[in-house]
Design a protein around this motif. Structure first.
Motif, short mmCIF file in Angstrom:
data_model
loop_
_atom_site.label_atom_id
_atom_site.label_comp_id
_atom_site.label_asym_id
_atom_site.label_seq_id
_atom_site.Cartn_x
_atom_site.Cartn_y
_atom_site.Cartn_z
N GLY A 177 5.99 -4.43 -52.10
CA GLY A 177 6.95 -2.97 -52.46
C GLY A 177 6.12 -1.77 -52.36
O GLY A 177 5.08 -1.86 -51.78
N MET A 178 6.65 -0.88 -52.93
CA MET A 178 5.88 0.65 -52.93
C MET A 178 5.32 0.45 -53.97
O MET A 178 5.24 0.29 -55.11
CB MET A 178 7.16 1.76 -53.15
CG MET A 178 7.96 2.04 -52.05
SD MET A 178 7.54 3.15 -50.73
CE MET A 178 6.99 4.44 -51.64
N ALA A 179 3.91 1.10 -53.51
CA ALA A 179 2.75 1.27 -54.67
C ALA A 179 2.96 2.64 -55.43
O ALA A 179 3.29 3.60 -54.72
CB ALA A 179 1.64 1.04 -54.11
N GLU A 180 2.86 2.83 -56.79
CA GLU A 180 2.80 4.07 -57.46
C GLU A 180 1.57 4.94 -57.01
O GLU A 180 0.54 4.28 -56.97
CB GLU A 180 2.97 4.06 -58.92
CG GLU A 180 4.29 3.25 -59.21
CD GLU A 180 4.19 3.23 -60.80
OE1 GLU A 180 3.48 4.01 -61.45
OE2 GLU A 180 5.07 2.53 -61.26
N PRO A 181 1.68 6.12 -56.88
CA PRO A 181 0.54 6.90 -56.57
C PRO A 181 -0.60 7.03 -57.67
O PRO A 181 -0.02 7.13 -58.79
CB PRO A 181 1.12 8.37 -56.10
CG PRO A 181 2.34 8.34 -56.72
CD PRO A 181 2.97 6.88 -56.66
N VAL A 182 -1.73 6.86 -57.24
CA VAL A 182 -2.70 7.00 -58.23
C VAL A 182 -3.07 8.48 -58.17
O VAL A 182 -3.80 8.84 -57.28
CB VAL A 182 -3.86 6.21 -57.97
CG1 VAL A 182 -4.85 6.14 -59.20
CG2 VAL A 182 -3.39 4.65 -57.91
N THR A 183 -3.05 8.93 -59.58
CA THR A 183 -3.65 10.38 -59.68
C THR A 183 -4.77 10.31 -60.85
O THR A 183 -4.75 9.67 -61.68
CB THR A 183 -2.56 11.36 -60.22
OG1 THR A 183 -1.97 10.74 -61.57
CG2 THR A 183 -1.24 11.26 -59.28
N PRO A 184 -5.60 11.28 -60.63
CA PRO A 184 -6.83 11.14 -61.41
C PRO A 184 -6.49 11.65 -62.91
O PRO A 184 -5.65 12.70 -62.86
CB PRO A 184 -8.05 12.30 -60.89
CG PRO A 184 -7.06 12.86 -59.89
CD PRO A 184 -5.97 12.31 -59.58
N PRO A 185 -7.08 11.14 -63.73
CA PRO A 185 -6.91 12.04 -65.03
C PRO A 185 -7.01 13.39 -65.34
O PRO A 185 -8.12 13.70 -64.36
CB PRO A 185 -7.51 11.01 -66.31
CG PRO A 185 -8.69 10.44 -65.32
CD PRO A 185 -8.19 10.37 -64.01
N VAL A 186 -6.31 14.13 -66.09
CA VAL A 186 -6.53 15.45 -66.44
C VAL A 186 -7.39 15.78 -67.64
O VAL A 186 -7.38 15.06 -68.40
CB VAL A 186 -5.20 16.27 -66.75
CG1 VAL A 186 -5.34 17.94 -67.15
CG2 VAL A 186 -4.01 15.88 -65.69
N VAL A 187 -8.45 16.43 -67.06
CA VAL A 187 -9.80 16.69 -67.90
C VAL A 187 -9.22 17.99 -68.76
O VAL A 187 -9.20 18.95 -68.17
CB VAL A 187 -10.79 16.71 -67.45
CG1 VAL A 187 -12.25 16.92 -68.33
CG2 VAL A 187 -11.22 15.51 -66.65
#
Length: 60
Positions: A21-31
């Motif tokens: 299936g489609m994988a969710e995009p991985v975004t870096p955490p907001v600091v």
């Protein structure tokens, strides 16, 4: 018979292609940087005023 074998081969190939299936995009955490102050920052001015008053009283 050939059509059934071809359909089976195509269905196996299609099911493995869409298995994940489609994988969710991985975004870096907001600091978030927070400004911090020390507790001694608010006591410097009163101490300077106390020293100035003590100096004024002792000079008389």
């Amino acid at each position: 018979m050939k059509k059934i074998a071809l359909a089976a081969a195509l269905s196996l190939a299609a099911s493995t292609a869409f298995a994940g299936g489609m994988a969710e995009p991985v975004t870096p955490p907001v600091v978030v940087k927070q400004k911090t102050t020390t507790s001694s920052g608010g006591i410097v001015i009163p101490l300077l005023l106390l020293v100035a008053v003590a100096a004024a009283v002792s000079s008389n």
